[in-house]
Design a protein around this motif. Structure first.
Motif, PDB file in Angstrom:
ATOM      1  N   ARG A  26       0.819  -1.217   0.000  1.00 14.69           N
ATOM      2  CA  ARG A  26       0.000   0.000   0.000  1.00 14.69           C
ATOM      3  C   ARG A  26       0.853   1.268   0.000  1.00 14.69           C
ATOM      4  O   ARG A  26       0.438   2.297  -0.534  1.00 14.69           O
ATOM      5  N   SER A  29       4.124   2.608  -4.807  1.00 14.78           N
ATOM      6  CA  SER A  29       3.385   2.588  -6.087  1.00 14.78           C
ATOM      7  C   SER A  29       4.027   1.540  -6.989  1.00 14.78           C
ATOM      8  O   SER A  29       4.772   1.859  -7.917  1.00 14.78           O
ATOM      9  N   ALA A  45      -6.679  -6.351 -12.688  1.00 18.82           N
ATOM     10  CA  ALA A  45      -6.350  -4.927 -12.558  1.00 18.82           C
ATOM     11  C   ALA A  45      -6.985  -4.328 -11.312  1.00 18.82           C
ATOM     12  O   ALA A  45      -6.338  -3.582 -10.562  1.00 18.82           O
ATOM     13  N   ASN A  46      -8.251  -4.647 -11.058  1.00 21.60           N
ATOM     14  CA  ASN A  46      -8.938  -4.068  -9.912  1.00 21.60           C
ATOM     15  C   ASN A  46      -8.411  -4.617  -8.584  1.00 21.60           C
ATOM     16  O   ASN A  46      -8.392  -3.905  -7.579  1.00 21.60           O
ATOM     17  N   THR A  47      -7.979  -5.873  -8.580  1.00 16.68           N
ATOM     18  CA  THR A  47      -7.361  -6.426  -7.373  1.00 16.68           C
ATOM     19  C   THR A  47      -6.084  -5.674  -7.042  1.00 16.68           C
ATOM     20  O   THR A  47      -5.852  -5.283  -5.881  1.00 16.68           O
ATOM     21  N   LEU A  48      -5.248  -5.447  -8.032  1.00 18.98           N
ATOM     22  CA  LEU A  48      -4.002  -4.723  -7.789  1.00 18.98           C
ATOM     23  C   LEU A  48      -4.273  -3.274  -7.386  1.00 18.98           C
ATOM     24  O   LEU A  48      -3.653  -2.749  -6.454  1.00 18.98           O
ATOM     25  N   LEU A  49      -5.204  -2.632  -8.055  1.00 18.09           N
ATOM     26  CA  LEU A  49      -5.534  -1.249  -7.709  1.00 18.09           C
ATOM     27  C   LEU A  49      -6.066  -1.147  -6.276  1.00 18.09           C
ATOM     28  O   LEU A  49      -5.772  -0.179  -5.567  1.00 18.09           O
ATOM     29  N   SER A  50      -6.821  -2.149  -5.838  1.00 16.39           N
ATOM     30  CA  SER A  50      -7.430  -2.088  -4.507  1.00 16.39           C
ATOM     31  C   SER A  50      -6.401  -2.128  -3.383  1.00 16.39           C
ATOM     32  O   SER A  50      -6.675  -1.685  -2.270  1.00 16.39           O
ATOM     33  N   GLY A  52      -3.314  -0.760  -3.867  1.00 12.75           N
ATOM     34  CA  GLY A  52      -2.422   0.355  -4.088  1.00 12.75           C
ATOM     35  C   GLY A  52      -1.365   0.153  -5.147  1.00 12.75           C
ATOM     36  O   GLY A  52      -0.505   1.024  -5.349  1.00 12.75           O
ATOM     37  N   SER A  54      -0.044  -0.631  -9.200  1.00 14.16           N
ATOM     38  CA  SER A  54      -0.390  -0.096 -10.518  1.00 14.16           C
ATOM     39  C   SER A  54      -0.243  -1.189 -11.568  1.00 14.16           C
ATOM     40  O   SER A  54       0.867  -1.593 -11.894  1.00 14.16           O
ATOM     41  N   PRO A  55      -1.365  -1.714 -12.095  1.00 18.49           N
ATOM     42  CA  PRO A  55      -1.292  -2.776 -13.104  1.00 18.49           C
ATOM     43  C   PRO A  55      -1.026  -2.223 -14.496  1.00 18.49           C
ATOM     44  O   PRO A  55      -1.562  -1.180 -14.872  1.00 18.49           O
ATOM     45  N   TYR A 263      -9.476  -3.440  -0.295  1.00 16.77           N
ATOM     46  CA  TYR A 263      -9.158  -2.017  -0.139  1.00 16.77           C
ATOM     47  C   TYR A 263      -9.195  -1.588   1.334  1.00 16.77           C
ATOM     48  O   TYR A 263      -8.335  -0.833   1.793  1.00 16.77           O
TER      49      TYR A 263
END
Length: 285
Positions: A26, A29, A45-50, A52, A54-55, A263
């Protein structure tokens, strides 16, 4: 330790380790290159974004020499494998290995066809840091053989692949993880089981792909301890699944709440829910 004895790891052992990994992800980046299948791209992508990270869904062979040297980790998933994508996978993995960057292999349906199996075996030669698959995939890789398949789903339980996983880890020099009702992680001479998660995760496409992407992010922050990072990633993902299930009405809402739980996962919830064993029934460690 007696054969077959199952001992729960004290929370103070794995809990702080998992929280440390999640916090580190977290705080940084992390750029994670994902050469993954069409079905999984959104959830990965959303798992990685959640958490913190960057996919980067970049799979062009022409871009790899310029882009891959700048990533923190590489994730290769052969789900929708084609002769066009394989050279990019090989080039990225080869470059990651050369530069000492961690990379993770998801050998989806490895035993389904000769082309797919050979591709996975070629990728194995490039020394992935972690190999994550279901039991049937790990058995196919370990035996280098085709096997009856039910698509991307496993026809075996994770416990069926314990010895194959240990052998594959020893042969590859990497960490091998087997997803299932109990997630098995081994480094050959080490073996743990992660008991977090809920059965309904199997009703959401690409959750296995998503946890593999999470492994890549966790290994990126602690590449010298890939075994511990992999265990942490499985625990965090499984706990998020449990928390999401408490609010979900079915697979669709579980998918949404899974991402929200990743998240919002805090230290108290992680430490109270983590469930890891250091020995498995019938397998002395």
């Amino acid at each position: 330790m007696m054969d077959g004895e199952t001992i729960k790891e004290p929370p103070q052992e794995w809990g702080p380790t998992a929280w440390s990994h999640l916090s580190a992800v977290r705080d940084r980046s992390l750029l994670i290159q994902c050469i993954t299948n069409f079905v999984s791209m959104d959830l990965v992508a959303n798992t990685l974004l959640s958490v913190g990270a960057s996919p980067a869904m970049l799979h062009s062979t022409e871009e790899i020499p310029d882009f891959t040297p700048h990533v923190h980790a590489l994730y290769v998933n052969v789900g929708t494998l084609s002769s066009d994508w394989l050279p990019a996978m090989m080039a990225a993995a080869r470059l990651a290995t050369k530069l000492g960057k961690p990379w993770v292999l998801d050998p989806v349906a490895a035993g389904a066809s000769r082309f797919r199996l050979n591709a996975c075996l070629e990728l194995l030669q490039l020394k992935p840091t972690v190999i994550r698959g279901n039991a049937s995939e790990i058995l196919a890789l370990s035996q280098a053989s085709l096997a009856p398949t039910t698509g991307v789903d496993s026809s075996h339980e994770s416990m069926d692949a314990v010895e194959a996983a240990k052998c594959l880890a020893q042969a590859s020099g990497g960490v091998v993880a087997v997803s299932g009702a109990v997630d098995i992680i081994t480094q050959g001479n080490r073996l743990v089981g992660v008991h977090n998660g809920v059965p309904m995760l199997q009703k959401i496409t690409a959750t296995g792909c998503a946890v593999t992407a999470l492994i890549a992010a966790f290994v990126a922050v602690d590449p010298l301890h890939a075994f511990e990072a992999t265990v942490s990633a499985f625990s965090v993902f499984g706990i998020a699944g449990e928390m999401g299930m408490e609010q979900a009405k079915g697979p669709a809402s579980l998918r949404m709440h899974l991402i929200d739980s990743l998240y919002g996962l805090d230290q108290v919830a992680l430490l109270s829910r983590i469930n890891i064993t250091t020995a498995l029934p019938g397998h002395d460690t």
